[in-house]
Design an enzyme around this catalytic site. Structure first.
Site, PDB file in Angstrom:
ATOM      1  CE  LYS A  34      -2.130  -1.675   7.735  1.00 26.36           C
ATOM      2  NZ  LYS A  34      -3.269  -2.223   8.481  1.00 26.36           N
TER       3      LYS A  34
ATOM      4  CD  GLU B 189     -10.695  -0.784   3.025  1.00 21.45           C
ATOM      5  OE1 GLU B 189     -10.327  -1.289   1.957  1.00 21.45           O
ATOM      6  OE2 GLU B 189      -9.990  -0.796   4.055  1.00 21.45           O
TER       7      GLU B 189
ATOM      8  N   GLY C 243      -7.358  -8.230   1.112  1.00 23.55           N
ATOM      9  CA  GLY C 243      -6.822  -8.819   2.338  1.00 23.55           C
ATOM     10  C   GLY C 243      -6.202 -10.178   2.061  1.00 23.55           C
TER      11      GLY C 243
ATOM     12  CG  ASN D 130      -2.237  -0.622   0.959  1.00 24.93           C
ATOM     13  OD1 ASN D 130      -2.708  -0.653  -0.178  1.00 24.93           O
ATOM     14  ND2 ASN D 130      -2.861  -1.134   2.004  1.00 24.93           N
TER      15      ASN D 130
ATOM     16  CG  ASN E 106      -7.188   1.250   0.915  1.00 29.26           C
ATOM     17  OD1 ASN E 106      -7.605   0.477   0.051  1.00 29.26           O
ATOM     18  ND2 ASN E 106      -6.219   0.918   1.742  1.00 29.26           N
TER      19      ASN E 106
ATOM     20  CB  SER F  38      -8.080  -4.319  -2.847  1.00 23.32           C
ATOM     21  OG  SER F  38      -9.061  -4.316  -1.835  1.00 23.32           O
TER      22      SER F  38
ATOM     23  CE  LYS G 147      -5.982  -1.584  -1.834  1.00 27.07           C
ATOM     24  NZ  LYS G 147      -5.322  -1.540  -0.628  1.00 27.07           N
TER      25      LYS G 147
END
Ligand code: 6PG
Length: 476
Positions: A262, A191, A132, A104, A188, A130, A184
């Site tokens: 993060k 997300e 997990g 990431n 997030n 993506s 990405k």
């Protein structure tokens, strides 16, 4: 010995799952880890897939095992360690070899890494992955940024390991240098907003309506069969149904209410601000995580101000569960519209030509925000590729008209009850401001002119750019 099709460095959770996925799809892969014991451990646990894996103890041996031009996935902690790993690798590489950062990463670091290799005969791919641990093992969504030639070298392997939505692989080349990592990052950001909005609705159920985790789980289970069908609603149903093995009560009720982060959500908000694109639902979600982590301060403040009454609904009319479902749907449209608007602007600014329908397409499966909704976004952007915003596409404008009244009712009732619903509120006020032809910034402009003689444009286009308060009005 037949050479490996690809190499991978970093056998922690994500790296080892990705390596097993690559091997399982019939690709030979060379693997390397800084601590060789980990490589042994990984290889020993690979079972039948061992024959597809070449475990390597030295970088030299690792590079030698891969078919040139060599694509090498680096799956280690983002930041400095990636640069260090790249420096260690470089002396062993040769013309056309491709270092691929699959962590990431901040897309600005990706652009810098790409540029550093520009005048060499090596190249770099920034690859957002993506889904997990599960996704990495059985099919992630993959967002690729780099040169088209380097994409062609990895296309086959990446297509074989990506998630498939009704047969369509959830992987695409999105543009040059940082395009993949940027997309990405926005994934997030969305997300964060999606999760926060679900948590706010959970808060209304728990604190405003006194429902148990089990009850809320059942409602989410129902919603997962309708228009909110998505991975995040599905896992919310599951986690709310889980029992804590120690207290035997609800697991979620035993979890400390401090959310970690993060950085990718924060980067989305920062980049949106840098470009002047409102991403208020994403910003609200990032801020909500920050306030969640101020547990001590929140508890102290609650002692001073007391708990609100949390009476929800206050004179509520329509079927409440249905209204909450529709409200969440409306807010979700707002958050996704913001994320896509940020990507559209970044595409112009960084000259990426980001393909919006393709992005929605590769998010339909494999990734954390996967949902049926993304299929609708794919078709809306395919039919209206030049739309200024998702909410003005013909398909979505109808959905917005249908669902915004529910969001307004829910937000109004929640605010009256003292329930914090920052992301839902932000999505609503984003809509209200976006569709307001005549806003209130005329007053801001007058204020700016008053104290700083900044000037303004007039509605009638006349060539008078200052108000009758006189220039230098700051001295009043
Ligand atoms: C994904 C996720 C993943 C991310 C986690 C944690 O797409 O698979 O986005 O990449 O690391 O969601 O992120 P936070 O710790 O910031 O919540």
């Amino acid at each position: 010995m037949e050479k490996a099709e690809i190499g991978l460095i970093g056998l922690a959770v994500m790296g080892s799952n990705l390596a097993l996925n690559i091997a399982e799809k019939g690709n030979k892969i060379a693997v390397f880890n800084r601590t060789p014991e980990k490589t042994d451990e990984f290889y020993e646990s690979a079972g039948d897939l061992k024959k597809q894996i070449v475990p390597c103890k030295t970088i030299e041996e690792f590079v030698e095992a891969i078919r040139p031009p060599r694509p090498i996935i680096i799956m280690i902690k983002a930041g400095e360690p990636v640069d260090q790993q790249m420096e260690l690798l470089r002396p062993y590489l040769s013309k056309g070899d491709i270092m691929i950062d699959a962590g990431n990463a901040n897309f600005r670091d990706t652009i810098a890494r790409f540029d550093r290799l520009k005048d060499t005969d090596l190249t770099f791919i920034g690859m957002g992955v993506s889904g997990g641990e599960e996704g990495a093992r059985h099919g992630p969504s993959i967002m690729v940024g780099g040169t088209e030639d380097s994409w062609k070298r990895v296309e086959k392997v990446l297509t074989s390991i990506a998630a498939k939505y009704k047969g369509d692989p959830c992987v695409a080349w999105l543009g040059n240098d940082g395009a993949g990592h940027f997309v990405k990052t926005i994934h997030n950001g969305i997300e964060y907003a999606d999760m926060q909005m679900i948590a706010e609705i959970y808060g209304i159920f728990r604190d405003g309506l006194g429902k148990s985790s089990t009850d809320i789980s059942k409602i989410f289970g129902q919603w997962n069969k309708g228009r909110l069908n998505s991975y995040l609603i599905e896992i919310s149903e599951k986690v709310l149904a889980a029992t804590d093995p120690i207290s035997k009560g609800s697991m979620v009720d035993m979890i400390l209410d401090k959310a970690g982060q993060k950085g990718t959500g924060k980067w989305s908000a920062i980049e949106a601000q840098n470009m002047g694109i409102p991403a208020t639902a994403i910003e609200a979600a990032v801020a909500a995580r920050s306030i969640s982590s101020m547990k001590g301060e929140r508890e102290a403040a609650e002692k001073i101000f007391g708990k609100p009454e949390y009476k929800f609904p206050i004179a509520y009319g329509p079927d409440l569960d249905k209204d909450l479902e529709l409200a969440l749907f409306a807010a979700k449209i707002g958050a996704y519209a913001q994320g896509f608007a940020v990507m559209a602007e970044a595409s112009r600014e960084f000259k990426w030509s980001l393909p919006m329908p393709t992005i929605a397409k590769i998010w339909r499966d494999g990734c954390i925000i996967r949902s049926q909704f993304l299929d609708e976004i794919t078709s809306a952007f395919t039919k209206a590729p030049d739309a200024a915003n998702l909410i003005v596409t013909p398909a979505f404008s109808e959905m917005v008209k249908e669902s915004i009244p529910a969001l307004r009712r829910v937000v109004t009732a929640a605010l009256q009850a003292g329930l914090p619903v920052p992301a839902l509120t932000s999505a609503l006020t984003y809509f209200d401001a976006y569709r307001q032809g005549r806003g209130t910034a005329n007053l801001i402009q007058a204020q700016r002119d008053f104290f700083g003689a900044h000037g303004f444009d007039r509605l009638d286009g006349k060539d008078f750019h200052h108000g009758p308060w006189g220039s230098g009005a700051a001295t009043f």
